[in-house]
Every structure is written in structure tokens, then in C-alpha cells.
Design an enzyme around this catalytic site. Structure first.
Site, short mmCIF file in Angstrom:
data_model
loop_
_atom_site.label_atom_id
_atom_site.label_comp_id
_atom_site.label_asym_id
_atom_site.label_seq_id
_atom_site.Cartn_x
_atom_site.Cartn_y
_atom_site.Cartn_z
N TYR A 66 0.85 -1.19 0.00
CA TYR A 66 0.00 0.00 0.00
C TYR A 66 0.89 1.24 0.00
CZ TYR A 66 -3.41 3.48 1.63
OH TYR A 66 -4.22 4.58 1.76
N ASP A 69 9.22 2.93 -0.42
CA ASP A 69 8.19 3.59 0.37
C ASP A 69 8.43 3.21 1.82
OD1 ASP A 69 6.03 4.58 1.66
OD2 ASP A 69 4.51 3.63 0.39
N LYS A 118 4.38 9.06 8.84
CA LYS A 118 4.23 8.48 10.18
C LYS A 118 5.28 9.02 11.18
CE LYS A 118 1.28 4.94 8.44
NZ LYS A 118 1.28 4.25 7.18
C1 LIG Z 1 0.53 4.73 5.84
C2 LIG Z 1 1.23 4.47 4.57
C3 LIG Z 1 1.07 5.30 3.44
C4 LIG Z 1 0.04 6.41 3.40
O1 LIG Z 1 0.33 7.41 4.30
P1 LIG Z 1 -0.88 8.42 4.70
O2 LIG Z 1 -0.22 9.40 5.63
O3 LIG Z 1 -1.93 7.57 5.33
O4 LIG Z 1 -1.34 9.06 3.45
C5 LIG Z 1 1.85 5.08 2.32
N1 LIG Z 1 2.74 4.08 2.29
C6 LIG Z 1 2.93 3.25 3.35
C7 LIG Z 1 3.95 2.18 3.25
C8 LIG Z 1 2.17 3.41 4.50
O5 LIG Z 1 2.32 2.55 5.52
#
Ligand SMILES: *Cc1c(COP(=O)(O)O)cnc(C)c1O
Length: 426
Positions: free
Chosen positions: A144, A239, A267
Site C-alpha cells: 500500500y 516507500d 508516520k
Molecule cells: C501509511 C502508509 C502510506 C500512506 O500514508 P498516509 O499518511 O496515510 O497518506 C503510504 N505508504 C505506506 C507504506 C504506508 O504505511
């Protein structure tokens, strides 16, 4: 456990907010029942609106590396709020935070702040396309990367929880540009590059998957990706929105010794406030406006409150932090497996430093198909029984759990004791 206030609130919320929530997984669709409304958190604990207390393993989906309402982070935010909440003009704190990120994360020579992980990955992909002049994007099933159009193809997290294969509203013409591969499959990746030589702008992945449960990269997988992308002239994007500052101070790229071209963060980098960032090689980042032509902007980007929280957290990332969460997570994950097996359940676990997942009716889990074959119905029963024991896990079999420095040996032991009672009753 009485949660009648939460149940009343979700009923009220559903009339004003779609599904009653502002992000889908929170609605408990993956486990059934009503979501819990919380009113406070302290350290490893949360208290809900009915006054019930829980040990928390969601950690606001990762950022709460030092537990909830950590005093120093709170002080930093309050002190900044008294000066100003924001100007929409440059501030010195943004440079401090950028310098910390550059210092810690091996691939990042220059970095741009945004307001969410979604924005970070979306911008990194636009940059990769602008830099390479190519259109195709490769992602992995079950990873994701936020909810932008190009990335909602076989995505993890809430998309898996809800069982939606992509999403209505994503034009076919955009989805077509995203090619999907199975995670941890080197042969499939080689075959794809043979099929589309010189056409792939970037490969994006979670270097430790966390949005289909926790799945570490197979030995050699990240290095092989680095090699094939470099040979083809495609960019490699890690990511690290979840893994950044969590699996080690320099993220998964430091832990596994593989350096991507671009990295996305979120995060932890915002200390719990809404933040994202993307950065990487200086020559690529120079293509971003106003230096280059690839447009990217944000009214609240580099917001002083978020920067203050992120800076405080990043300044405190000592080796002891990672020793603590690595040890606590290993004790927890191994302890859960041991107790589940003693009670006759077939389970397996994955964990990397402060991330973990437990899978029911599976012997090992290394890709999305194996996650999908695990028993999510049994997970749902486990989740609810743990909730009633006062342990708050992510409300989906497709999410990782997170451990913080506030999770003491005692708290881990209490969790394992609760799990032992639950496994006996499942
Ligand atoms: C949480 C997450 C996202 C999205 O971040 P948001 O701040 O919710 O838009 C993208 N990539 C990874 C790997 C994530 O865990």
C-alpha cells in the site's frame, strides 16, 4: 467489557461521516462489530470513551514510537504553538528536520516535506516519471502506498480489508500504467523488465511490507531489484512511510544495505502529526519546482507544529530505542506463536524490529497470496477476544502491529498472559 458509549457514537457518526470514520480500516469492517472510540492515551495504554483501558499495538498506525502523549513531543508542540501554528513561509525548523533526515537515511541527499504519506508517494512517482521521461510504474501486490490513482491497484491495507480489487473512480487509462508483481518474486521481476525494456519509470515497494501484515523481504530480493532497475535506467523508490525510523534509524535501506534512488517517509517523521516527506539523490530532487519543472506544492507543507514534533522524535533516536523495541517485539511475536501452538493452533509470525504480524492457519507468509490464504475469520475472533482482555490490535488481519519504547517487559508479559487465555478459548 461495556463499550456502549462507543456503540452510540458510531451510530451518530454514520449519519455525518461516510461509514462513521475518516479512514476505512477504522470502521472494523475486517473484524466486524463496532469500532472503539478513544479519549486518551498514555505510554503504551489507551482509554476509551467508556473508561476501558487497553494495551495498544496500533500506535496511531506507527508514529507513536515513544508511546502516547510522550512528554517531550507534547512540550515541543505546545512550545511551537505558542510561537505560531504556521506562516506558509520558510522556518528554520524545516532545515533542522531536513538535515536530520539527510543525516539518518542513506539515500536522501535532499528532501521535500509534504502533509501525508499519500502525497509523498504520489509526488515521488510524478518526479520519477518527470526525471526518466517514462510512464510505466511497477508495484507489488499487497503493498500500500496511499490512495492516489496510480497506486490503488492491487493495494494493501484498507483496500485488502474491504476486498476491493482497485477502486471505482480510478480511470482504466491510469490503472493501465501500473504493472503489478508478486512480492518477493525475483523471476517475475526479471521477466517484466525483459518484457518492457526502457519503459518503466520506477519500481515502488515497501522494503518491509506492512500493509498486508508484516512481510520481510526475502534474502537478496531488494539487492536484485536495485540491480535490475539500475541496469534498465528505472528508478527504485522505497516507500518507507511505515518502516522509516522504525525498523532502524535509517529505515529498511540501512537495515538491508540497499540504497534506492528515492525514498518516501511519513508516520514517525511527523511525530504523530500529519506529515510526509520524499527525498533522494540530489540530481533527481533538483527536478522539483521551483528548482526544476516537476510541480509539487502544499499550503501546510513543513507546518511548524508537525516539524516540531518530528524533530523532537528524530533527535531522540538512539541505538537504545531500537534495542528496546527489537527485543520487546521478538519476545511478543515468539511468545504469541508459542502460546498459540501450545493451545493447538496452527500459526506463524513475521517481525522486523518494531513491526509484527501473527497469521492463523499458515506455515509461512512471504507474499500477498499467502496472506490471503491465512484464516482471517479466526483472526477476527482472536482480535475481539483480545479486545475484551484489554489489548487493542489493528482491526484487520492485513495490518502489522507496532511496539513502542513504552512497551515494558511487564506490559509484553501481560499481553502474552491475555493471549494465552484467548488461544485456549478460540
Ligand atoms: C501509511 C502508509 C502510506 C500512506 O500514508 P498516509 O499518511 O496515510 O497518506 C503510504 N505508504 C505506506 C507504506 C504506508 O504505511
Amino acid at each position: 467489557m461495556n463499550r456502549s458509549t462507543s456503540s452510540a457514537l458510531i451510530e451518530r457518526a454514520r449519519k455525518a461521516i461516510p461509514g462513521g470514520v475518516n479512514s476505512p480500516v477504522r470502521a472494523f469492517g475486517g473484524v466486524g462489530g463496532d469500532p472503539v472510540f478513544f479519549q486518551s492515551g498514555e505510554g503504551a495504554h489507551l482509554v476509551d470513551v467508556d473508561g476501558n483501558r487497553y494495551i495498544d499495538y496500533v500506535a496511531s498506525w506507527g508514529p507513536m514510537l515513544f508511546g502516547h502523549t510522550d512528554n517531550e513531543v507534547v512540550e515541543a508542540v505546545v512550545a511551537q504553538a505558542r510561537q505560531s501554528i504556521g506562516f506558509g513561509a520558510p522556518t528554520e525548523g524545516e532545515i533542522d528536520l531536513a538535515e536530520l533526515i539527510i543525516d539518518y537515511v542513506p539515500s536522501i541527499e535532499r528532501v521535500r516535506m509534504v502533509s501525508s504519506g499519500t502525497e509523498a508517494t504520489m509526488s515521488a512517482i510524478r518526479l520519477a516519471r518527470g526525471y526518466t521521461g517514462r510512464d510505466l510504474l511497477v508495484k507489488f501486490a499487497g503493498c500500500y502506498h496511499g490512495h492516489s490513482d496510480s497506486l490503488l491497484v492491487r493495494a494493501g491495507s484498507g483496500v485488502l480489508t474491504l476486498g476491493i480489487p482497485g477502486s471505482p473512480g480510478v480511470p482504466a487509462g491510469i490503472a493501465e500504467l501500473t504493472l503489478t508483481l508478486p512480492y518477493n518474486d525475483q523471476d517475475a521481476m526479471q521477466a517484466l523488465f525483459t518484457e518492457y525494456p526502457g519503459r518503466i519509470a520506477a519500481v515502488i515497494l515497501e522494503p518491509v511490507a506492512g500493509n498486508m501484515g508484516c512481510i520481510p523481504p526475502a534474502p537478496g530480493f531488494l539487492a536484485a531489484l536495485r540491480e535490475v532497475t539500475a541496469a534498465d535506467g528505472a528508478l527504485l523508490i522505497f516507500d518507507e512511510v511505515m518502516t522509516g525510523f522504525r525498523v532502524s534509524r535509517g529505515g529498511a535501506q540501512e537495515l538491508y544495505g540497499v540504497t534506492p534512488d528515492l525514498t518516501t517517509l511519513g508516520k514517525i517523521v511527523g511525530g504523530g502529526l500529519p506529515v510526509g516527506a520524499f527525498g533522494g539523490r540530489a540530481d533527481i530532487m533538483a527536478q522539483i519546482a521551483p528548482e526544476g519543472g516537476v510541480y509539487q506544492a502544499g499550503t501546510l507543507s513543513g507546518n511548524p507544529l508537525a516539524v516540531a514534533a518530528g524533530r523532537n522524535m528524530l533527535e531522540r533516536l538512539t541505538p537504545e530505542v531500537y534495542q528496546h523495541i527489537e527485543h520487546a517485539t521478538a519476545v511478543l511475536a515468539n511468545g504469541l506463536v508459542e502460546r498459540a501452538r501450545s493451545a493447538g493452533h496452527r500459526v506463524c509470525e513475521n517481525h522486523v524490529c518494531g513491526m509484527f504480524s501473527l497469521f492463523f492457519d499458515a506455515d509461512s507468509v512471504a507474499n500477498f497470496d499467502q496472506v490471503a490464504n491465512a484464516n482471517s475469520e479466526k483472526f477476527a475472533r482472536f482480535f475481539h477476544a483480545m479486545l475484551d482482555e484489554g489489548v487493542y490490535l489493528a482491526p484487520s488481519a492485513f495490518e502489522a502491529g507496532f511496539v513502542s519504547t513504552a512497551h515494558t517487559d511487564d506490559i509484553i508479559q501481560q499481553t502474552l498472559d491475555a493471549a494465552e487465555r484467548v488461544f485456549a478459548s478460540l
